[in-house]
Design an enzyme around this catalytic site. Sequence first.
Site, short mmCIF file in Angstrom:
data_model
loop_
_atom_site.label_atom_id
_atom_site.label_comp_id
_atom_site.label_asym_id
_atom_site.label_seq_id
_atom_site.Cartn_x
_atom_site.Cartn_y
_atom_site.Cartn_z
N ASN A 205 24.55 7.23 11.32
CA ASN A 205 24.96 6.68 12.63
C ASN A 205 25.64 7.78 13.44
OD1 ASN A 205 27.93 6.63 12.08
ND2 ASN A 205 27.25 5.27 10.43
N ASP A 274 26.12 0.01 6.36
CA ASP A 274 26.18 -1.28 5.68
C ASP A 274 25.12 -1.39 4.59
OD1 ASP A 274 28.32 -2.28 7.13
OD2 ASP A 274 27.02 -2.85 8.80
N LYS A 284 9.70 14.18 -1.35
CA LYS A 284 9.54 13.90 0.09
C LYS A 284 8.41 12.88 0.31
CE LYS A 284 8.69 16.16 4.45
NZ LYS A 284 8.13 17.33 5.11
N PRO A 300 28.73 -1.23 -0.89
CA PRO A 300 30.03 -1.87 -1.17
C PRO A 300 30.93 -1.78 0.06
CG PRO A 300 29.88 0.26 -2.27
CD PRO A 300 28.51 -0.03 -1.70
N ASP A 301 31.77 -2.79 0.25
CA ASP A 301 32.75 -2.77 1.33
C ASP A 301 34.00 -2.06 0.77
OD1 ASP A 301 34.67 -3.19 3.23
OD2 ASP A 301 34.24 -5.32 3.50
N LYS A 336 39.09 -9.83 5.37
CA LYS A 336 39.25 -8.68 4.47
C LYS A 336 40.67 -8.60 3.91
CE LYS A 336 35.69 -5.74 6.52
NZ LYS A 336 34.97 -4.51 6.23
#
Length: 398
Positions: A205, A274, A284, A300-301, A336
């Site tokens: 990202n 995520d 490749k 995993p969070d 959380k």
Amino acid sequence: MSLKVLLGVGGGIAAYKAAELVRRLGERGAEVRVVMTAAARSFITPLTLQALSGHEVRYDLLDPGAEAGMDHITLARWADLVLVAPATADLMARLAAGLADDLLTTLALATTAPLVLAPAMNHHMWRHPATQRNLARLRERGVRILGPAQGEQACGEQGPGRMLEPGEILDALALGTGSPLAGRRVLVTAGPTREALDPVRYISNHSSGRMGYALAGSLAARGAELILVSGPSALDPPPGVERIPVESALEMEAAVKARVGNCALFIATAAVADYRPQAPAAEKIKKNQTEITLRLVRNPDILGQVAALEPGPFTVGFAAETEELEAHALAKLRTKGLDMIAANLVGGETGGFERAENALLVLWPGGRKALPLSPKPRLADALADLIVERYLAYTRCP
Ligand code: C5P
């Protein structure tokens, strides 16, 4: 790497304390460069500050000789922190108005480093509504104000307006001892993660890591022993910060698990992917098919896991949202089980990924504070103050 402090000296009688300040900053390991206003040179000579800082003192914006060396933009970039001591009423007014009519005010506009002022003036000048309004404007922009102290003034009157003593300024900046985070270990995650598709490709990202790096620097400057678990980022670690480089979410999780045990605070600024490809290809992937399917599995969070530790550190999360900022952030705080969450809108006008500026809405159980749009280092400094404040309240009444 030592902390680079740009010390701006304003024209008040407290300018004599700048000499001591330069010396003490050096003793505590900072590298200091001094910029004086024209009025400051009536109170103390540049030669004194040059001898103590070991660098030429700058005071002229239009000095071709000085600009040929470290020009004002280079100087503004060089600083990790801009400290103005003493900050006179006039200097505060010019800074509040955003004027750039001398070298120091120009630097204050050109830098993205945190700006800290130690005001010094006659108590009537301090209490004057004009000064108080300037003060409020500066605070609103994330400028940190140290003092002034009460007591006898050089003019013989009593009241608020004395500049803090150099030692008090250093303590407030947590350079050396006396810091609320001294001896406390803080773990910060930052940057993006890269989830491998094959040996040469990945999903990632746009996170730059700027906010996390700036926050790590601000907390280290408050005396924390700082560990920064960072995904790939072009940034250099701030002074006093130990960086643990990682690539994927699983590597980040392992690095955090191995170190979080003896941490007092955990701050998750990382933009963790995520999902990750379920089975990255060993070789490749060849383009010999018209269509391929990528199967992704949840990562995993990391923050959620740390928040569930018992006993665990004081946990701070981030929430980047595209709408309904407060509602989503509040839900995240609760589900959380965090102690604090800093939320920002992304994709809009106000900042976010890859931008130099940002604004935050900070929430904690029973409280909230909005931190207005400002350069990320300055915003990080304001957030660091708030984290320290909430952390101290939390440790006093767990
Ligand atoms: O659940 P969400 O991703 O929106 O939460 C964002 C917060 O959780 C951020 O503080 C981020 O660093 C953290 N996080 C994490 N591990 C994940 C996903 C997010 O630590 N896998």
